[in-house]
Scaffold this motif. Structure first.
Motif, short mmCIF file in Angstrom:
data_model
loop_
_atom_site.label_atom_id
_atom_site.label_comp_id
_atom_site.label_asym_id
_atom_site.label_seq_id
_atom_site.Cartn_x
_atom_site.Cartn_y
_atom_site.Cartn_z
N THR A 135 0.82 -1.21 0.00
CA THR A 135 0.00 0.00 0.00
C THR A 135 0.86 1.26 0.00
O THR A 135 0.51 2.24 -0.66
CB THR A 135 -0.98 0.02 1.19
OG1 THR A 135 -0.27 -0.21 2.39
CG2 THR A 135 -2.08 -1.00 1.02
N ARG A 139 0.80 4.06 -2.96
CA ARG A 139 0.48 5.45 -2.63
C ARG A 139 1.63 6.39 -2.96
O ARG A 139 1.46 7.41 -3.62
CB ARG A 139 0.12 5.55 -1.14
CG ARG A 139 -0.18 6.95 -0.67
CD ARG A 139 -1.52 7.43 -1.24
NE ARG A 139 -1.75 8.81 -0.89
CZ ARG A 139 -1.70 9.80 -1.78
NH1 ARG A 139 -1.45 9.57 -3.05
NH2 ARG A 139 -1.92 11.04 -1.39
N THR A 145 -4.59 7.01 -4.95
CA THR A 145 -5.30 7.39 -3.73
C THR A 145 -5.69 6.13 -2.97
O THR A 145 -5.69 5.02 -3.54
CB THR A 145 -6.58 8.18 -4.06
OG1 THR A 145 -7.48 7.31 -4.77
CG2 THR A 145 -6.27 9.42 -4.89
N GLY A 146 -6.06 6.30 -1.72
CA GLY A 146 -6.51 5.16 -0.92
C GLY A 146 -7.69 4.43 -1.56
O GLY A 146 -7.67 3.21 -1.69
N ILE A 149 -6.52 2.39 -4.54
CA ILE A 149 -5.80 1.19 -4.11
C ILE A 149 -6.82 0.12 -3.69
O ILE A 149 -6.71 -1.04 -4.09
CB ILE A 149 -4.83 1.51 -2.95
CG1 ILE A 149 -3.70 2.43 -3.43
CG2 ILE A 149 -4.26 0.22 -2.35
CD1 ILE A 149 -2.88 3.04 -2.31
N ARG A 161 -6.66 2.33 4.59
CA ARG A 161 -6.39 3.46 5.49
C ARG A 161 -5.50 3.05 6.65
O ARG A 161 -4.52 3.72 6.98
CB ARG A 161 -7.69 4.04 6.04
CG ARG A 161 -8.32 5.10 5.18
CD ARG A 161 -9.42 5.84 5.92
NE ARG A 161 -10.47 4.99 6.44
CZ ARG A 161 -11.49 4.51 5.73
NH1 ARG A 161 -11.61 4.81 4.46
NH2 ARG A 161 -12.40 3.75 6.31
N LEU A 164 -1.94 2.24 5.38
CA LEU A 164 -1.21 3.46 5.05
C LEU A 164 -0.79 4.20 6.32
O LEU A 164 0.35 4.66 6.43
CB LEU A 164 -2.03 4.37 4.14
CG LEU A 164 -2.17 3.92 2.69
CD1 LEU A 164 -3.16 4.81 1.95
CD2 LEU A 164 -0.82 3.92 1.99
#
Length: 181
Positions: A135, A139, A145-146, A149, A161, A164
């Motif tokens: 991740t 990123r 972006t989250g 992904i 989230r 990350l």
């Protein structure tokens, strides 16, 4: 360019399913669009696992394998996670086969190379637990972006989230330690 939705506002998975169906029927342009859409995921998965010098060739290997095995994909909307799994397996095979690559040491004599800092960050990411590597590379390197992904790798937005957040914390700690040494 990242496609968010198709014509008439169709959700991205529906667009992907149509592209997969067309590619299965031999439409090379459709497979090319899938390549354009998913190359960053494959690149990031591989970059988090194998030497940078091998990544581009392995990306091509993954897509060739996917093209050959497209008929075995049961759920066309799961193309992204299926492709990411092929990339992870290809990275494992790369190490199992002992393909002759040699990682250069982080500290080489001579003037600093402009990519030196980026390479030391990538090396620090590769030392993190596997759950965070992928991740973070997607990123930080691929610029995804989250939500992108999560959608393309078949993960939940919440897990992306968390990965990350925790991965960035661990990366900052790792880089802070290496700067103090």
């Amino acid at each position: 360019m990242h496609e968010r939705a198709g014509m008439n506002g169709a959700p991205a998975p529906a667009v992907e399913a149509r592209l997969v169906a067309a590619a299965r029927d031999g439409d090379r342009a459709a497979f090319g669009r899938l390549y354009d859409r998913f190359a960053p995921i494959v690149h990031g998965v591989l970059l988090s696992r194998v030497p940078r010098s091998d990544v581009d060739d392995l990306v091509q290997d993954v897509f060739l394998q996917a093209m050959r095995r497209l008929g075995s994909l049961r759920n066309a909307e799961a193309f992204g996670p299926w492709l990411a799994a092929i990339a992870r397996n290809r990275a494992r095979d790369h190490w199992r086969r002992g393909e002759d690559t040699v990682e250069l040491p982080e500290e080489l004599p001579g003037s600093p190379h402009p990519e030196g800092e980026a390479m030391s960050v990538l090396a620090a990411i590769r030392r993190l637990p596997e759950a965070y590597r992928e991740t973070l590379v997607l990123r930080l390197v691929e610029g995804m972006t989250g939500p992108e992904i999560a959608e393309r790798a078949g993960l939940t937005p919440g897990s992306v989230r968390v990965n990350l957040h925790r991965g960035m914390r661990m990366l900052r700690e790792a880089l802070g330690r290496s700067e103090r040494q």
